[in-house]
Scaffold this motif. Structure first.
Motif, PDB file in Angstrom:
ATOM      1  N   PHE A   1       1.603  -4.639   2.370  1.00  0.00           N
ATOM      2  CA  PHE A   1       0.294  -4.642   3.028  1.00  0.00           C
ATOM      3  C   PHE A   1       0.243  -5.704   4.129  1.00  0.00           C
ATOM      4  N   ASP A   2       0.810  -6.879   3.836  1.00  0.00           N
ATOM      5  CA  ASP A   2       0.805  -7.963   4.823  1.00  0.00           C
ATOM      6  C   ASP A   2       1.643  -7.617   6.045  1.00  0.00           C
ATOM      7  N   PHE A   3       2.677  -6.803   5.851  1.00  0.00           N
ATOM      8  CA  PHE A   3       3.483  -6.352   6.982  1.00  0.00           C
ATOM      9  C   PHE A   3       2.574  -5.740   8.054  1.00  0.00           C
TER      10      PHE A   3
ATOM     11  N   PHE B   1      -0.579   3.760   3.458  1.00  0.00           N
ATOM     12  CA  PHE B   1      -0.697   2.359   3.062  1.00  0.00           C
ATOM     13  C   PHE B   1      -2.160   1.927   3.003  1.00  0.00           C
ATOM     14  N   CYS B   2      -2.984   2.498   3.885  1.00  0.00           N
ATOM     15  CA  CYS B   2      -4.432   2.262   3.791  1.00  0.00           C
ATOM     16  C   CYS B   2      -4.959   2.770   2.448  1.00  0.00           C
TER      17      CYS B   2
ATOM     18  N   PHE C   1       1.415 -11.387  20.493  1.00  0.00           N
ATOM     19  CA  PHE C   1       2.046 -10.572  19.469  1.00  0.00           C
ATOM     20  C   PHE C   1       2.635 -11.431  18.351  1.00  0.00           C
ATOM     21  N   TYR C   2       2.703 -10.867  17.176  1.00  0.00           N
ATOM     22  CA  TYR C   2       3.401 -11.499  16.055  1.00  0.00           C
ATOM     23  C   TYR C   2       4.899 -11.488  16.341  1.00  0.00           C
ATOM     24  N   GLN C   3       5.547 -12.644  16.155  1.00  0.00           N
ATOM     25  CA  GLN C   3       6.971 -12.769  16.483  1.00  0.00           C
ATOM     26  C   GLN C   3       7.749 -13.323  15.290  1.00  0.00           C
ATOM     27  N   PRO C   4       8.184 -12.474  14.378  1.00  0.00           N
ATOM     28  CA  PRO C   4       8.869 -12.951  13.175  1.00  0.00           C
ATOM     29  C   PRO C   4      10.256 -13.524  13.413  1.00  0.00           C
TER      30      PRO C   4
ATOM     31  N   GLN D   1       9.400   4.541  12.767  1.00  0.00           N
ATOM     32  CA  GLN D   1      10.514   3.770  13.325  1.00  0.00           C
ATOM     33  C   GLN D   1       9.975   2.630  14.208  1.00  0.00           C
ATOM     34  N   MET D   2       9.351   1.694  13.538  1.00  0.00           N
ATOM     35  CA  MET D   2       8.659   0.584  14.190  1.00  0.00           C
ATOM     36  C   MET D   2       9.314  -0.730  13.771  1.00  0.00           C
ATOM     37  N   GLU D   3       9.366  -1.669  14.701  1.00  0.00           N
ATOM     38  CA  GLU D   3       9.965  -2.965  14.398  1.00  0.00           C
ATOM     39  C   GLU D   3       9.005  -3.858  13.612  1.00  0.00           C
ATOM     40  N   ASN D   4       9.551  -4.864  12.954  1.00  0.00           N
ATOM     41  CA  ASN D   4       8.716  -5.767  12.164  1.00  0.00           C
ATOM     42  C   ASN D   4       7.795  -6.627  13.013  1.00  0.00           C
ATOM     43  N   PHE D   5       7.892  -6.518  14.332  1.00  0.00           N
ATOM     44  CA  PHE D   5       6.914  -7.185  15.198  1.00  0.00           C
ATOM     45  C   PHE D   5       5.910  -6.180  15.757  1.00  0.00           C
TER      46      PHE D   5
END
Length: 776
Positions: A417-419, A485-486, A228-231, A445-449
């Motif tokens: 978009f990159d998010f 966003f798409c 997973f992406y971990q900011p 309601q989603m986290e940035n990861f």
């Protein structure tokens, strides 16, 4: 159709026919100058931080104000998330001059929009002083430039309320990802702050365990954590404050409103007529504090020449920004003039995060201030904002980014978009783990990861409840917000003429999810995966957060139809893609309709079980999806929906993320569009007129401002593929000078007086033939 530029007929020496559109081939006098004249001017000092003025650039935002003769500035930067996903400020600067030109005498504070800086002026007797506050657009540096006719001593203090660990209790946890459901004791951990030679260094280093680790365990995904992406992992952020000829002058403690703080002061060795104080920032993912600090030391300007070049390139960036697009209203109606001015002010605030590592947050962006000045019960630190720091609420975020198309701010859309691009793999893995099929599921309601917010996901879930689902009455089955966003990605391609395949895997995976998921659910219910007409059965679904347990939600159907149609029009697609998208488009069910007093209207869904919120997704086929609108089939049905649907009427408002002004504009309802826009875009009631809110969210409310921008743009210019409609909902009483963008690399600049287009410039010139004056 009348001639758009009647006063130019004589120039041609012949009569202009009713189908002629005059294209002005020259830049009419004063166009660029007028677009840059905007200022905000205050002639008295501020009472507190709620009366601050925004200033920024690149990915940095400041709240600047002068209180009791002292200059203050809150420091914010995109992407500064702590262990709990709070978007932390980077501290506060206090600037004090001696003798003090701001104690008595004349005072002025100005936001100079055209060049993107704040100028503070004071005159006391013979003493005349100016302090220019500006942010480098291309390098993370804040500059305080003092110039005076007499020598001054300058004290610059860095102030931090994170000088010790702070336990966050109750509603204060709304600033982080835990919200109302913290798991154990939650602390905002202390920063490291110290003198280092002639500078003040400060930084926050995230601990090894973050809310990411808590969430992956909660949602049964710990085995995937390394994929997973971990900011938040190994994140260090902070900066250093310094000034030429300044030396450390000690520490102090204090309290601002309800927040204790400590200060570290630098002081000029000798009185000087000029003094520059800089605050340089660094944000990095590294385990090594030493490496982080070494990199931080390389950020400041290497010479005076470097500083002057940075000042010039920053000025040039802001000048180009204002020349790219503007809406300036001049009317006998002062409220209408406020609308035009506030449009520009809010666009300035958006420009301050042009290059952020994270999208501009709907709930305050980079310009939040002490929360008790928004809600007196919330006596928390300046880090507070409602609805979280790293939590992504797509229904709100979309309104911040839609107006960037018509304003031509295409580059600024990339952080948003990159998010999604960064968390695509996370969304695909959680889909496969929860349901065993392909596609990316993005919850509200989603986290940035990329995982659902833990509080909304629910800690007290029924045994066996599907791990892919949020256990939440408002958010359950709401998957479709990512589709906007798409669509923005595809719209940006059409506007710029630049094909970009970077985000195609994201769009394709989102479509795959809807196809695979609703085939999967149908097969759980019975032996047939499609209905009698060969369509997907989009049940259970959700029409926004309002019509719950919906069957064939209108917002979902409209999004899928439009995106698939647009993809099939895209150049360079493969035969396999064409076949897949054609077949899927055939599977999308039609929109549903209902009647009110004999008037056919768009229904929010085929059926639903309850109403949970106050949105009007039955009008989403008008905006954002553009299936209905002026010049298009079915306009009467869309108008009926706006006029007669009892839910639409009951929910109508200008507050916050409400979109009624946009719907009215898209439907050509001039009177309604103007009335709603006047309410939405009038002065906010705070000293800075574009600090709207809190609305449903927080202050300043960026989705409030974004919705206002969109509606105003739509009142001026709309399009249907190559057709461009001018003034579709523009009041004749509002004189305006505007410059907006349209698809196919088109810009439209015009001057409207008394409801007539007096001057029009369309580039490229061949696009003039596509202009239609809807009012004619």
């Amino acid at each position: 159709m009348d001639c758009l530029c009647p006063h130019l007929e004589a120039m041609n020496g012949k009569k202009i026919t009713t189908l002629t559109i005059v294209l002005v081939l020259f830049l009419f006098s004063g166009t660029e100058a007028r677009a840059q004249e905007g200022k905000v001017v205050w002639t008295s000092q501020s009472k507190n931080s709620s009366e601050s003025m925004p200033c920024g650039g690149g990915d940095i935002g400041l709240n600047v104000w002068v209180e009791k003769g002292v200059i203050y500035a809150y420091l914010s930067r995109s992407g500064t998330f702590d262990e709990h996903n709070t978007l932390l400020k980077l501290g506060r600067v206090k600037l004090k001059l001696s003798p003090n030109p701001f104690e008595g005498g004349e005072f002025k504070q100005e936001l100079i929009l055209k060049d993107g800086y704040v100028l503070i002026s004071g005159t006391k007797g013979r003493l005349q002083t100016q302090v220019k506050v500006w942010v480098d657009v291309f390098k993370p540096i804040v500059n305080f430039e003092v110039k005076s006719n007499l020598p001054l001593l300058t004290e610059a203090s860095y102030e931090s309320w994170r000088f010790e660990d702070r336990i966050t209790k109750g509603k204060e946890n709304n600033q982080n990802s835990y919200k109302w459901a913290p798991q154990g004791e939650i602390k905002t951990l202390k920063d490291e702050v110290r003198f280092n030679g002639a500078s003040v260094e400060f930084y926050h280093q995230n601990k090894a365990k973050t809310v990411f680790d808590v969430v992956v365990k909660q949602q049964g995904l710990a085995d995937y954590a390394n994929q997973f992406y971990q900011p938040l992992k190994n994140l260090i952020f902070g900066g250093m404050m310094q000034g030429e000829g300044m030396v450390p002058a000690g520490n102090y403690a204090g309290k601002y409103l309800s927040t204790p703080f400590k200060g570290w002061t630098l002081k000029s060795k000798n009185p000087k007529k000029s003094q520059t104080v800089t605050v340089s920032f660094n944000t990095a993912h590294t385990e090594s504090v030493t490496n982080y600090l070494d990199d931080l030391k390389r950020v400041p300007y290497s010479s005076k020449a470097h500083y002057l070049r940075a000042q010039q390139t920053t000025k040039q960036w802001w000048n180009a920004y204002w020349n790219r697009s503007f809406i300036e209203i001049t009317s006998k109606d002062s409220l209408a003039n406020q609308v035009g001015k506030n449009y520009q002010l809010f666009r300035y605030m958006l420009g301050c995060n042009a290059f952020g590592t994270s999208p501009t947050k709907f709930n305050g962006g980079l310009f939040t201030f002490d929360p008790q000045l928004t809600d007196t019960t919330l006596k928390y630190t300046p880090d507070f904002r409602n609805w979280g720091g790293g939590t992504h609420t797509a229904q709100n975020q979309r309104l911040v980014y839609w107006p960037m198309l018509k304003s031509g701010d295409f580059e600024m859309m990339e952080p948003q978009f990159d998010f999604y691009q960064k968390i695509l793999k996370t969304a695909e893995l959680r889909t496969e783990e929860a349901w065993g099929h392909k596609g990316a599921s993005f919850t509200e309601q989603m986290e940035n990861f990329g995982l659902p917010n833990p509080a909304e996901y629910g800690w007290k879930r029924p045994e066996g409840f599907n791990k892919g689902m949020e256990y939440n009455a408002w958010l359950e089955y709401q998957w479709d917000t990512v589709l906007e966003f798409c669509f923005m990605i595809l719209e940006r391609e059409r506007y710029t003429g630049k094909k970009n395949d970077t985000y195609m895997p994201l769009i394709e995976s989102c479509l795959t999810f809807f196809k695979e998921h609703y085939l999967y659910l149908a097969k759980q219910r019975g032996s047939k995966a499609l209905d009698a007409n060969g369509h997907l059965v989009l049940y259970p679904g959700s029409a926004a957060e309002t019509y719950k347990m919906a069957n064939n939600a209108t917002s979902t159907i409209a999004g899928l139809q439009v995106i698939l149609t647009r993809l099939l029009e895209r150049e360079g697609i493969t035969e396999a893609q064409r076949n897949d998208w054609k077949n899927m488009l055939k599977m999308i069910p039609p929109l549903s309709f209902r009647t009110f007093n004999g008037h056919p209207t768009i229904s929010p869904a085929k059926t639903w079980e309850r109403i949970n919120n106050v949105e009007s997704p039955q009008l989403y086929p008008v905006f954002p999806w553009g299936i209905y609108g002026i010049g298009k089939a079915g306009l009467d049905t869309a108008l009926n929906t706006f006029k007669y649907d009892t839910d639409v009427l009951k929910f109508r408002s200008h507050i916050g993320w409400k979109q009624d002004n946009i719907f009215a504009a898209r439907l050509g309802l001039t009177e309604a569009a103007a009335a709603l826009t006047l309410q939405k875009m009038k002065n906010a009631g705070r000293r800075f007129p574009a600090f709207w809110g809190p609305g449903f969210d927080w202050t300043p409310d960026h989705n409030w401002g974004g919705a206002g921008m969109i509606g105003l743009q739509e009142m001026l210019v709309q399009y249907d593929d190559r057709k461009i409609y001018l003034l579709p909902a523009w009041p004749k009483e509002w004189d305006v000078h505007f410059k907006l963008h349209a698809p196919y690399q088109t810009t439209i600049e015009g001057v409207v007086k008394d409801g007539k287009m007096e001057v029009l410039k369309v580039l490229p010139q061949e696009r003039a033939k596509d202009i239609i004056d809807w009012k004619k």
